[in-house]
Write a protein that holds these residues in place. Structure first.
Motif, PDB file in Angstrom:
ATOM      1  N   HIS A   1       0.827  -1.204   0.000  1.00  0.00           N
ATOM      2  CA  HIS A   1       0.000   0.000   0.000  1.00  0.00           C
ATOM      3  C   HIS A   1       0.867   1.262   0.000  1.00  0.00           C
ATOM      4  O   HIS A   1       0.642   2.189  -0.768  1.00  0.00           O
ATOM      5  CB  HIS A   1      -0.925  -0.037   1.218  1.00  0.00           C
ATOM      6  CG  HIS A   1      -1.783   1.163   1.333  1.00  0.00           C
ATOM      7  ND1 HIS A   1      -2.811   1.409   0.451  1.00  0.00           N
ATOM      8  CD2 HIS A   1      -1.755   2.202   2.178  1.00  0.00           C
ATOM      9  CE1 HIS A   1      -3.378   2.551   0.771  1.00  0.00           C
ATOM     10  NE2 HIS A   1      -2.765   3.059   1.815  1.00  0.00           N
ATOM     11  N   LEU A   2       1.885   1.250   0.865  1.00  0.00           N
ATOM     12  CA  LEU A   2       2.771   2.414   0.948  1.00  0.00           C
ATOM     13  C   LEU A   2       3.579   2.596  -0.329  1.00  0.00           C
ATOM     14  O   LEU A   2       3.791   3.717  -0.795  1.00  0.00           O
ATOM     15  CB  LEU A   2       3.722   2.262   2.135  1.00  0.00           C
ATOM     16  CG  LEU A   2       3.183   2.752   3.474  1.00  0.00           C
ATOM     17  CD1 LEU A   2       4.167   2.436   4.574  1.00  0.00           C
ATOM     18  CD2 LEU A   2       2.915   4.246   3.438  1.00  0.00           C
TER      19      LEU A   2
ATOM     20  N   MET B   1       1.302   3.971  -3.001  1.00  0.00           N
ATOM     21  CA  MET B   1       0.984   5.365  -2.711  1.00  0.00           C
ATOM     22  C   MET B   1       2.183   6.250  -3.059  1.00  0.00           C
ATOM     23  O   MET B   1       2.036   7.318  -3.657  1.00  0.00           O
ATOM     24  CB  MET B   1       0.632   5.474  -1.216  1.00  0.00           C
ATOM     25  CG  MET B   1       0.097   6.775  -0.753  1.00  0.00           C
ATOM     26  SD  MET B   1       1.373   7.963  -0.414  1.00  0.00           S
ATOM     27  CE  MET B   1       2.372   7.050   0.734  1.00  0.00           C
ATOM     28  N   THR B   2       3.372   5.775  -2.708  1.00  0.00           N
ATOM     29  CA  THR B   2       4.583   6.528  -3.019  1.00  0.00           C
ATOM     30  C   THR B   2       4.733   6.684  -4.528  1.00  0.00           C
ATOM     31  O   THR B   2       5.008   7.785  -5.030  1.00  0.00           O
ATOM     32  CB  THR B   2       5.823   5.803  -2.445  1.00  0.00           C
ATOM     33  OG1 THR B   2       5.609   5.598  -1.062  1.00  0.00           O
ATOM     34  CG2 THR B   2       7.077   6.617  -2.637  1.00  0.00           C
TER      35      THR B   2
END
Lengths: 182, 189
Positions: free
Chosen positions: B55-56, B59-60
């Motif tokens: 997820h991170l 998103m990044t």
């Protein structure tokens, strides 16, 4: 009439109780501070009112990605607790503190970065969780004689920049939340 | 009594099949279980533990800029499902055990994983690089760097572009490992 008054008061009490239970569940920042206090037998200090006002007004900056200066925390989202002139002695038991901290703040947070230097009693923890369209970031930094707990809201773009260097993220967020550049 | 056994068998057989399927799936898991090494943080003089989940990463990738450097990193991470790094630095030699390393190597002997590189030097210790492939596609990478005073484990989950791997060094917690991009082969005349 007395019965109506009783029902009304009971209703208010229930509302208040419900509210406090909800905030206790949601106060992971407080849980982190309490865990540090209990594990290390230390006491956090409140920030003086003037300093707090100064922090709010300050255009705090942090270095992100090769010279680009940006404010990290979203306005009004900063929570800070300081531990100063205290003794943090893990007695070789940093893994236990790590477990206690993770347990205290609950499963909604993901541990992004954790760094330890037991000989210097240095520890940094960066936890992260999604909060609507933003992210909550909780940073715990402990040294031999001082510590800081910071919780901020960060927008996804800033987080994307910080993510490229996660090892420096804890310091950048803590500096942003605790220093002012006046 | 007989119906009881028949019913039990009826229930047990699909459950056993399910368990078998689950264990086969976990054997093909490109994410390594490395939390058993967490106790080393108490012995190490310096520990860095980075966990960047899918997820991170996504998103990044979504919010990275469009300059060439950012774009290259964006392309590299956009399909990834996780980057997990543990670095333990010790004051003295041999503070981590062979059993610690074996707990990782055992996972890397599971089907799907293949060692693609071993580099050993007296001065710098050894580096082992493993790739997991599924249906001819890379689904994970593991790197073990073993120095007498330092243990580094890097686990990248998802389709890794080996030619751009060096771009990850210094990003997302991946330490500088001096990963060389594979040399381009000259076309034969």
């Amino acid at each position: 009439m007395a019965k109506l008054k009783f029902i009304f008061l009971t209703f208010i009490c229930l509302l208040l109780l419900g509210g406090s239970a909800t905030s206790a569940r949601g106060d992971d920042f407080g849980a982190a501070v309490k865990t540090i206090e209990q594990f290390y037998r230390v006491k956090h200090q409140s920030i003086p009112l003037l300093a707090r006002a100064g922090m709010k007004a300050a255009t705090t900056a942090a270095r992100i990605k090769g010279g680009e200066y940006k404010r990290i925390a979203e306005a009004g989202s900063v929570k800070v607790a300081f531990f100063q002139d205290q003794e943090f002695d893990s007695q070789g038991n940093i893994p236990s503190f790590r477990t206690a901290l993770a347990k205290a703040i609950g499963g909604t947070w993901s541990p992004l970065v954790q760094t330890f230097a037991p000989r210097e009693e240095e520890q940094t923890y960066v936890f992260i969780r999604l909060a609507g369209e933003k992210f909550n970031v909780l940073v715990v930094t402990l040294g031999r004689h001082e510590g800081t707990v910071v919780q901020v809201n960060v927008n996804p773009h800033t987080l994307a920049l910080l993510m490229q260097s996660p090892d420096d993220m804890g310091k950048a967020i803590t500096d942003d939340a605790t220093q002012n550049d006046n | 009594m007989k119906p009881f056994f028949q019913n039990t068998l009826k229930l047990t057989f699909p459950a056993a099949l399910l368990l078998l399927a689950m264990s086969a799936a976990s054997a093909q898991e490109p994410r390594l279980q490395i939390s058993n090494l967490d106790y080393l943080a108490g012995k190490a003089s310096q520990t860095v533990d980075v966990n960047v989940d899918e997820h991170l990463l996504q998103m990044t990738a979504k919010f990275l800029g469009n300059d060439p450097d950012d774009k290259e990193i964006k392309d590299l991470v956009s399909g990834l499902k996780g980057i997990y790094v543990k670095v333990f630095e010790f004051e003295h030699e041999n503070e981590y055990s062979a059993a610690d390393v074996d707990s990782i190597r055992t996972q890397l002997r599971q089907p799907g994983w293949a060692k693609i590189l071993t580099f050993t030097s007296k001065k710098e210790g050894s580096v082992e690089v493993y790739l997991m492939t599924a249906n001819d596609r890379i689904s994970g990478l593991a790197l073990l760097a073993l120095d007498p005073k330092e243990l580094t484990i890097v686990n990248i989950v998802g389709p890794v572009d080996l030619s751009k791997l060096s771009k990850l060094e210094g990003n997302f917690g991946v330490p500088d490992l001096h990963i060389e991009a594979p040399a381009k082969t000259k076309p034969k005349n």
